[in-house]
Enzyme design. Sequence first.
Site, PDB file in Angstrom:
ATOM      1  N   ASP A 133       8.985   5.886  -1.647  1.00  0.00           N
ATOM      2  CA  ASP A 133       8.026   5.299  -2.575  1.00  0.00           C
ATOM      3  C   ASP A 133       7.829   6.251  -3.749  1.00  0.00           C
ATOM      4  O   ASP A 133       7.517   7.425  -3.550  1.00  0.00           O
ATOM      5  CB  ASP A 133       6.696   5.045  -1.862  1.00  0.00           C
ATOM      6  CG  ASP A 133       5.785   4.137  -2.670  1.00  0.00           C
ATOM      7  OD1 ASP A 133       6.291   3.443  -3.585  1.00  0.00           O
ATOM      8  OD2 ASP A 133       4.579   4.109  -2.401  1.00  0.00           O
ATOM      9  N   TYR A 135       6.272   6.923  -7.898  1.00  0.00           N
ATOM     10  CA  TYR A 135       4.927   7.062  -8.489  1.00  0.00           C
ATOM     11  C   TYR A 135       5.132   6.944  -9.994  1.00  0.00           C
ATOM     12  O   TYR A 135       4.831   7.843 -10.741  1.00  0.00           O
ATOM     13  CB  TYR A 135       4.407   8.451  -8.078  1.00  0.00           C
ATOM     14  CG  TYR A 135       2.960   8.754  -8.263  1.00  0.00           C
ATOM     15  CD1 TYR A 135       1.960   7.945  -7.735  1.00  0.00           C
ATOM     16  CD2 TYR A 135       2.567   9.910  -8.948  1.00  0.00           C
ATOM     17  CE1 TYR A 135       0.633   8.272  -7.882  1.00  0.00           C
ATOM     18  CE2 TYR A 135       1.246  10.253  -9.097  1.00  0.00           C
ATOM     19  CZ  TYR A 135       0.275   9.429  -8.560  1.00  0.00           C
ATOM     20  OH  TYR A 135      -1.047   9.765  -8.698  1.00  0.00           O
ATOM     21  N   HIS A 140      -1.015   4.319 -13.629  1.00  0.00           N
ATOM     22  CA  HIS A 140      -1.449   4.555 -12.248  1.00  0.00           C
ATOM     23  C   HIS A 140      -1.623   6.048 -11.980  1.00  0.00           C
ATOM     24  O   HIS A 140      -2.644   6.474 -11.426  1.00  0.00           O
ATOM     25  CB  HIS A 140      -0.429   3.961 -11.273  1.00  0.00           C
ATOM     26  CG  HIS A 140      -0.706   4.279  -9.837  1.00  0.00           C
ATOM     27  ND1 HIS A 140      -1.803   3.782  -9.160  1.00  0.00           N
ATOM     28  CD2 HIS A 140      -0.053   5.070  -8.945  1.00  0.00           C
ATOM     29  CE1 HIS A 140      -1.794   4.243  -7.917  1.00  0.00           C
ATOM     30  NE2 HIS A 140      -0.751   5.023  -7.764  1.00  0.00           N
ATOM     31  N   GLU A 204      -1.416  -1.686  -2.719  1.00  0.00           N
ATOM     32  CA  GLU A 204      -0.668  -1.185  -3.876  1.00  0.00           C
ATOM     33  C   GLU A 204       0.389  -2.217  -4.208  1.00  0.00           C
ATOM     34  O   GLU A 204       1.270  -2.514  -3.391  1.00  0.00           O
ATOM     35  CB  GLU A 204      -0.042   0.183  -3.580  1.00  0.00           C
ATOM     36  CG  GLU A 204      -1.092   1.290  -3.460  1.00  0.00           C
ATOM     37  CD  GLU A 204      -0.523   2.698  -3.463  1.00  0.00           C
ATOM     38  OE1 GLU A 204       0.690   2.858  -3.204  1.00  0.00           O
ATOM     39  OE2 GLU A 204      -1.305   3.639  -3.723  1.00  0.00           O
ATOM     40  N   GLU A 206       3.672  -3.258  -5.827  1.00  0.00           N
ATOM     41  CA  GLU A 206       4.880  -2.541  -6.222  1.00  0.00           C
ATOM     42  C   GLU A 206       6.072  -3.490  -6.213  1.00  0.00           C
ATOM     43  O   GLU A 206       6.021  -4.569  -5.633  1.00  0.00           O
ATOM     44  CB  GLU A 206       5.166  -1.383  -5.244  1.00  0.00           C
ATOM     45  CG  GLU A 206       3.933  -0.511  -4.977  1.00  0.00           C
ATOM     46  CD  GLU A 206       4.253   0.838  -4.368  1.00  0.00           C
ATOM     47  OE1 GLU A 206       5.444   1.195  -4.295  1.00  0.00           O
ATOM     48  OE2 GLU A 206       3.297   1.525  -3.978  1.00  0.00           O
ATOM     49  N   ASP A 238       2.172  -1.723  -0.576  1.00  0.00           N
ATOM     50  CA  ASP A 238       2.086  -0.425   0.100  1.00  0.00           C
ATOM     51  C   ASP A 238       0.621  -0.198   0.499  1.00  0.00           C
ATOM     52  O   ASP A 238      -0.114   0.520  -0.167  1.00  0.00           O
ATOM     53  CB  ASP A 238       2.591   0.670  -0.859  1.00  0.00           C
ATOM     54  CG  ASP A 238       2.523   2.051  -0.245  1.00  0.00           C
ATOM     55  OD1 ASP A 238       2.569   2.163   0.991  1.00  0.00           O
ATOM     56  OD2 ASP A 238       2.421   3.029  -1.018  1.00  0.00           O
ATOM     57  N   ARG A 242      -7.424   4.928   1.762  1.00  0.00           N
ATOM     58  CA  ARG A 242      -7.726   5.996   0.792  1.00  0.00           C
ATOM     59  C   ARG A 242      -8.506   7.154   1.412  1.00  0.00           C
ATOM     60  O   ARG A 242      -8.332   8.305   0.997  1.00  0.00           O
ATOM     61  CB  ARG A 242      -8.524   5.425  -0.382  1.00  0.00           C
ATOM     62  CG  ARG A 242      -7.822   4.342  -1.156  1.00  0.00           C
ATOM     63  CD  ARG A 242      -6.511   4.823  -1.735  1.00  0.00           C
ATOM     64  NE  ARG A 242      -5.846   3.742  -2.467  1.00  0.00           N
ATOM     65  CZ  ARG A 242      -4.584   3.809  -2.864  1.00  0.00           C
ATOM     66  NH1 ARG A 242      -3.846   4.884  -2.606  1.00  0.00           N
ATOM     67  NH2 ARG A 242      -4.047   2.801  -3.513  1.00  0.00           N
ATOM     68  N   GLN A 245      -6.010   9.129   3.424  1.00  0.00           N
ATOM     69  CA  GLN A 245      -5.081   9.747   2.463  1.00  0.00           C
ATOM     70  C   GLN A 245      -5.718  10.954   1.772  1.00  0.00           C
ATOM     71  O   GLN A 245      -5.099  12.013   1.659  1.00  0.00           O
ATOM     72  CB  GLN A 245      -4.668   8.701   1.431  1.00  0.00           C
ATOM     73  CG  GLN A 245      -3.679   9.197   0.382  1.00  0.00           C
ATOM     74  CD  GLN A 245      -3.429   8.155  -0.714  1.00  0.00           C
ATOM     75  OE1 GLN A 245      -3.916   7.024  -0.642  1.00  0.00           O
ATOM     76  NE2 GLN A 245      -2.684   8.547  -1.729  1.00  0.00           N
ATOM     77  N   LYS A 258      -0.679   5.874   4.816  1.00  0.00           N
ATOM     78  CA  LYS A 258       0.193   4.824   4.293  1.00  0.00           C
ATOM     79  C   LYS A 258       1.206   4.306   5.309  1.00  0.00           C
ATOM     80  O   LYS A 258       1.825   3.268   5.064  1.00  0.00           O
ATOM     81  CB  LYS A 258       0.937   5.338   3.063  1.00  0.00           C
ATOM     82  CG  LYS A 258       0.052   5.430   1.833  1.00  0.00           C
ATOM     83  CD  LYS A 258       0.749   6.171   0.717  1.00  0.00           C
ATOM     84  CE  LYS A 258      -0.084   6.175  -0.554  1.00  0.00           C
ATOM     85  NZ  LYS A 258      -0.082   4.890  -1.248  1.00  0.00           N
ATOM     86  N   THR A 262       3.754  -1.500   5.611  1.00  0.00           N
ATOM     87  CA  THR A 262       4.175  -1.782   4.239  1.00  0.00           C
ATOM     88  C   THR A 262       4.796  -3.169   4.265  1.00  0.00           C
ATOM     89  O   THR A 262       5.714  -3.411   5.058  1.00  0.00           O
ATOM     90  CB  THR A 262       5.227  -0.755   3.761  1.00  0.00           C
ATOM     91  OG1 THR A 262       4.705   0.566   3.944  1.00  0.00           O
ATOM     92  CG2 THR A 262       5.592  -0.966   2.304  1.00  0.00           C
ATOM     93  N   THR A 359       2.814   2.136  -7.344  1.00  0.00           N
ATOM     94  CA  THR A 359       1.833   1.159  -7.826  1.00  0.00           C
ATOM     95  C   THR A 359       2.035   0.870  -9.306  1.00  0.00           C
ATOM     96  O   THR A 359       2.167   1.791 -10.106  1.00  0.00           O
ATOM     97  CB  THR A 359       0.417   1.721  -7.613  1.00  0.00           C
ATOM     98  OG1 THR A 359       0.312   2.150  -6.267  1.00  0.00           O
ATOM     99  CG2 THR A 359      -0.638   0.676  -7.928  1.00  0.00           C
ATOM    100  N   GLU A 372      -8.225   1.820  -8.231  1.00  0.00           N
ATOM    101  CA  GLU A 372      -8.333   1.877  -9.694  1.00  0.00           C
ATOM    102  C   GLU A 372      -9.165   0.726 -10.247  1.00  0.00           C
ATOM    103  O   GLU A 372      -9.969   0.913 -11.163  1.00  0.00           O
ATOM    104  CB  GLU A 372      -6.931   1.816 -10.313  1.00  0.00           C
ATOM    105  CG  GLU A 372      -6.022   2.944  -9.911  1.00  0.00           C
ATOM    106  CD  GLU A 372      -4.573   2.573 -10.192  1.00  0.00           C
ATOM    107  OE1 GLU A 372      -4.143   2.690 -11.336  1.00  0.00           O
ATOM    108  OE2 GLU A 372      -3.886   2.131  -9.240  1.00  0.00           O
TER     109      GLU A 372
HETATM  110 MN    MN Z   1       2.730   3.344  -3.095  1.00  0.00          MN
END
Ligand code: MN
Length: 426
Positions: A133, A135, A140, A204, A206, A238, A242, A245, A258, A262, A359, A372
């Site tokens: 994954d 970024y 983001h 997320e 994606e 995904d 939080r 994480q 995570k 998925t 994301t 977000e």
């Molecule tokens: Mn992700």
Amino acid sequence: MADDATTDPALRSWVPGADDSGFPIQHLPYGTFSVAGDHPRAGVAIGDQIVDLAVAARAKLFDAVLHDPVAAFRGPDLTPFLALGPAAWQRVRAELSDLLRADSTRSRPMGDALVPQADATLHLPFAVADYVDFYSSLEHATNVGRLFRPGADPLLPNWRHLPVGYHGRAGTVVVSGTPVVRPAGQAAGPEGPVFGPSRRLDIELEVGFVVGTPSLLGRPVPPAAVREHVFGAVLVNDWSARDIQAWEYQPLGPFLGKSFATSISPWVTPLAALEPSRVDARPQEPPVLPYLRVDEPWALDLHLEIGLRSAGMAAAGTPFDVISRPDFARLYWTLPQQLAHLTVNGASLRTGDLLASGTVSGDRGDEGSLLERTLGGREPLRLSDGSERTFLADGDEVVLRGSAGGGGRPRLTLAEVTGTILPTHR
Ligand code: MN
């Protein structure tokens, strides 16, 4: 962008309703399906039908284009076909296009190979080998940097020099529709860690890319070789806890926050179908190192959206509230750069590798995660049943949708990704 014969916007199919369905003849996405508990096998979606590739292969429809069509489509998923490589993918796509076009000169072009989608159960389309994954969205990375490291520069010093990523858990990639059990774990508390169900369960949005052709260990794959290795695209959710994480991620990155699930869409849109959607990527400043330079436009003009509804809304048949519409074409790092970076150290690709974009976030109001979208939970969303959300509640259902084309071109619907949150097991 250039059209090959299979993306010609003038093509029409003899399959009733296919042309304006999101699954027109220009699309031809691949998946794995079964009917009435039968063995899962490979198929291609056209309109509201599926071409059963195992039946079509046994009827010798691909004898002119594949060495061993029965083996390619023997199942239990797309993996044997993905491993054949780009020449085979292209020949089968061209043959299917020729068989399905309105003015096809074949007699009974599909034989008994068409199955109504309504009769089929869709499965994970391919065996996921490695899952990486990235970024890659500047918006983001900036938003998350502000929320996780307030007061500091939101972008870490490496961000504009390499596509940051992490290795995820391939074994917990699931097909759309699979329920997601709220994970339990450790999170930071006022007096040390606390254990319990995640209180900040998030999504997320994606786009994931599926590797077909493997590469050799020790041999980097340059950006220009993207079409030789990447078969197609899926939508990816995904799911992210939080609170878990935030407590675990330093210094080695995401782990249990995570890895619990998925979700991916059941139909893989071939990269060949997305060729007309390639557009110039946003400028990169400072310039990237030579191994990351790309000569062709490789941003993809995909329209994405996130829908959310509560259990009550679902029970009442209320449609999803659309809470965000991010623009995939603004992604800072593109697919060929992700591929080149992933292999620059000599790491090899395997058939079934899944490369997710990270994301996809746009401007305020079009972010790709609730973290977000609600500013870390400070600005709750109000759903149309009057309830408020910062993060996901048990019973919530999420849908990710995407499309390509439109504006004079056939619209291709990327298959939806859905998932409903179930309470933590006791
Ligand atoms: Mn992700």
